[in-house]
Write an enzyme that holds these catalytic residues in place. Structure first.
Site, PDB file in Angstrom:
ATOM      1  N   SER A 135      30.552   9.308 -20.293  1.00 33.74           N
ATOM      2  CA  SER A 135      30.367   7.589 -20.388  1.00 33.74           C
ATOM      3  C   SER A 135      32.068   7.605 -19.229  1.00 33.74           C
ATOM      4  O   SER A 135      33.031   8.273 -19.684  1.00 33.74           O
ATOM      5  CB  SER A 135      30.024   6.521 -21.739  1.00 33.74           C
ATOM      6  N   LYS A 161      27.500   8.858 -17.004  1.00 32.57           N
ATOM      7  CA  LYS A 161      27.502   7.469 -17.100  1.00 32.57           C
ATOM      8  C   LYS A 161      28.563   7.437 -16.366  1.00 32.57           C
ATOM      9  O   LYS A 161      29.436   7.249 -16.497  1.00 32.57           O
ATOM     10  CB  LYS A 161      26.661   7.075 -18.529  1.00 32.57           C
ATOM     11  N   LYS A 163      30.526   2.903 -16.184  1.00 31.51           N
ATOM     12  CA  LYS A 163      29.983   2.167 -16.142  1.00 31.51           C
ATOM     13  C   LYS A 163      30.732   0.627 -14.945  1.00 31.51           C
ATOM     14  O   LYS A 163      31.126   1.123 -13.523  1.00 31.51           O
ATOM     15  CB  LYS A 163      31.894   1.236 -17.412  1.00 31.51           C
ATOM     16  N   ASP A 188      25.744   2.100 -17.313  1.00 36.62           N
ATOM     17  CA  ASP A 188      26.143   0.894 -17.933  1.00 36.62           C
ATOM     18  C   ASP A 188      26.856  -0.502 -17.717  1.00 36.62           C
ATOM     19  O   ASP A 188      28.123  -0.448 -17.435  1.00 36.62           O
ATOM     20  CB  ASP A 188      26.910   1.370 -19.201  1.00 36.62           C
ATOM     21  N   GLU A 213      21.844   0.457 -17.957  1.00 34.69           N
ATOM     22  CA  GLU A 213      21.953   0.595 -18.984  1.00 34.69           C
ATOM     23  C   GLU A 213      22.330  -1.223 -19.809  1.00 34.69           C
ATOM     24  O   GLU A 213      23.471  -1.148 -19.234  1.00 34.69           O
ATOM     25  CB  GLU A 213      23.064   1.183 -20.180  1.00 34.69           C
ATOM     26  N   LYS A 262      23.482   3.914 -32.218  1.00 39.43           N
ATOM     27  CA  LYS A 262      24.684   3.710 -31.857  1.00 39.43           C
ATOM     28  C   LYS A 262      24.310   3.821 -33.857  1.00 39.43           C
ATOM     29  O   LYS A 262      23.757   2.311 -34.204  1.00 39.43           O
ATOM     30  CB  LYS A 262      25.247   3.043 -31.594  1.00 39.43           C
ATOM     31  N   GLY A 290      28.195   6.098 -27.801  1.00 42.72           N
ATOM     32  CA  GLY A 290      29.499   6.694 -27.963  1.00 42.72           C
ATOM     33  C   GLY A 290      30.910   5.491 -28.341  1.00 42.72           C
ATOM     34  O   GLY A 290      30.349   4.900 -27.465  1.00 42.72           O
TER      35      GLY A 290
HETATM   36  O1  OSB Z   1      28.249   0.724 -24.541  1.00 38.20           O
HETATM   37  O2  OSB Z   1      27.851   2.480 -24.972  1.00 38.20           O
HETATM   38  C1  OSB Z   1      28.821   1.928 -24.200  1.00 38.20           C
HETATM   39  C2  OSB Z   1      32.446   2.572 -25.381  1.00 38.20           C
HETATM   40  C3  OSB Z   1      33.049   1.718 -26.099  1.00 38.20           C
HETATM   41  C4  OSB Z   1      31.658   0.514 -26.099  1.00 38.20           C
HETATM   42  C5  OSB Z   1      30.491   0.653 -25.986  1.00 38.20           C
HETATM   43  C6  OSB Z   1      30.266   1.277 -25.332  1.00 38.20           C
HETATM   44  C7  OSB Z   1      31.463   2.211 -24.595  1.00 38.20           C
HETATM   45  C8  OSB Z   1      30.981   3.846 -24.148  1.00 38.20           C
HETATM   46  C9  OSB Z   1      31.824   4.845 -24.632  1.00 38.20           C
HETATM   47  O3  OSB Z   1      30.520   3.777 -23.411  1.00 38.20           O
HETATM   48  C10 OSB Z   1      30.792   5.935 -25.001  1.00 38.20           C
HETATM   49  C11 OSB Z   1      32.295   7.315 -25.656  1.00 38.20           C
HETATM   50  O4  OSB Z   1      32.538   6.872 -26.628  1.00 38.20           O
HETATM   51  O5  OSB Z   1      32.418   8.227 -24.981  1.00 38.20           O
HETATM   52 MG    MG Z   2      26.481   1.132 -23.302  1.00 34.40          MG
END
Ligand code: OSB
Ligand code: MG
Length: 368
Positions: A135, A161, A163, A188, A213, A262, A290
């Site tokens: 991510s 992925k 953001k 996401d 997402e 999660k 995560g």
């Molecule tokens: O939306 O998946 C999410 C991190 C913090 C809060 C929400 C999200 C995330 C990530 C990071 O996408 C995923 C990771 O720990 O690598």
């Molecule tokens: Mg997410």
């Protein structure tokens, strides 16, 4: 099993690089670690609550409060049938899944250690190696984004992925597709859009994304169902799915075709396994998300990812992507094929480095 005591610790660690999402930027991570001493064996869990209530309503403070003032009074001195029975004991407490998830997962770890079994086997996992994606947070420039993706692909990660948020969506996706026409790519939005923005989301469909997402409201299943009807690309829900009932409603409404799992959002392994089984019976694939976890939470994510219906690469990655030095031994490593080999040792299979954890501890409370 009987819990002699639980130890709450808050640790703080700086991220190797700041992580930016549509709801904010994290440079230092505050994390609540929970050690449960049961019949002389320590099990470990991590609450994934953040510093502020911006991903979900809970925070490090609320998780601490609920664990100390409501969860511990329920569990204190009680004989616990099995880790699988803890979830229903905590049922009188509504919500607060990140607090529940920390203790529930710690007790699963302790129980597996007592049985001298790897936690993943104790849970009924079937995978010896789990597929990994990354991510990638919002970057200041597209050059920086491309360079980051290049590095992660070179490390072997199987899907990317990124953001997104309004004003940073089609452009970065288009750029990545030009540069990397064949990679598995997804986005996401962490709830940054409204249903009225659907045409903008529709534009993303030109770039062959695996899924989009959580584009809409963090608790808005109905709008996601409307959106999914307008899109060919699967919608994946993260924030919206906090209970088995929400998962069932999402599937029946057609609000998503994929679910991000999660442990913290769902409240532990018992609800997570139920949702996993429900999704499997409805042919909805799941993957493990995560929360910028320390090695403790990371280790739990690996165990969870071994369940059969975790058929897509998750956001479970090497320790070194987030931490200069993790709190477990060995650290989580990823193979050149972009997989993590599931550990064979008892419990979570990674050893908490208690001396390092103590050195990082900003606050500690022993409940006995
Ligand atoms: O939306 O998946 C999410 C991190 C913090 C809060 C929400 C999200 C995330 C990530 C990071 O996408 C995923 C990771 O720990 O690598
Ligand atoms: Mg997410």
């Amino acid at each position: 099993m009987k819990i002699q005591k639980i130890i709450l610790r808050e640790i703080r660690m700086p991220l190797v690089t700041p992580f930016e999402t549509s709801f904010g930027r994290v440079t230092d991570r505050r994390m609540l670690l929970l050690e449960a001493v049961t019949d002389g064996v320590s099990g470990w869990g991590e609450s994934v609550a953040g510093e502020g209530p911006f991903y979900a309503p809970e925070t490090v403070e609320t998780a601490w409060h609920i664990l100390r003032d409501f969860i511990w009074p329920i569990l204190k001195g009680r004989k616990i049938e099995s880790a699988a029975s803890v979830w229903s004991m905590l049922e009188p407490i509504r919500g607060h899944h990140m607090a529940k998830g920390a203790i529930e997962a710690a007790l699963w770890d302790a129980e597996a250690k007592q049985k001298e079994l790897p936690l993943w086997k104790h849970l009924g996992g079937v995978r010896k190696e789990i597929p990994c994606g990354v991510s990638i947070g919002i970057k200041g420039t597209l050059e920086e984004l491309v360079a980051t993706v290049e590095r992660e692909l070179a490390a072997g990660y199987q899907r990317i992925k990124i953001k997104i948020k309004p004003g940073y969506d089609v452009e970065p996706v288009e750029r990545l597709r030009q540069q990397f026409p064949r990679i598995r790519l997804m986005v996401d939005a962490n709830s940054a859009y409204r249903l009225a923005d659907w045409l903008q989301l529709k534009r993303l469909e030109a770039y062959y994304l695996m899924m989009i997402e959580q584009p809409l409201g963090w608790d808005d299943l109905y709008s996601h169902a409307e959106l999914q009807r307008k899109l060919e690309t699967p919608v994946c829900l993260d924030e919206c799915i906090h209970t088995e009932e929400h998962a069932r409603a999402a599937i029946e409404l057609g609000a998503c075709r994929i679910i991000n799992m999660k442990l913290g959002r769902l409240g532990g392994y018992t609800p997570a396994r139920r949702i996993h089984d429900l999704c499997q019976s409805k042919q909805i694939p799941v993957w493990c998300g995560g929360m910028l976890e320390s090695g403790i939470g990371r280790a739990h994510n690996i165990s969870l990812s071994t369940l059969e219906n975790f058929s897509l690469p998750g956001d479970v990655t090497a320790s070194r992507r987030y931490w200069v030095e993790d709190v477990i031994q060995p650290e989580v490593e990823v193979t050149p094929q972009g997989t993590i080999r599931v550990p064979e040792g008892p419990g979570i299979g990674y050893t908490p480095r208690v001396d390092r954890i103590e050195a990082l501890t900003a606050r500690k409370e022993v409940l006995a």
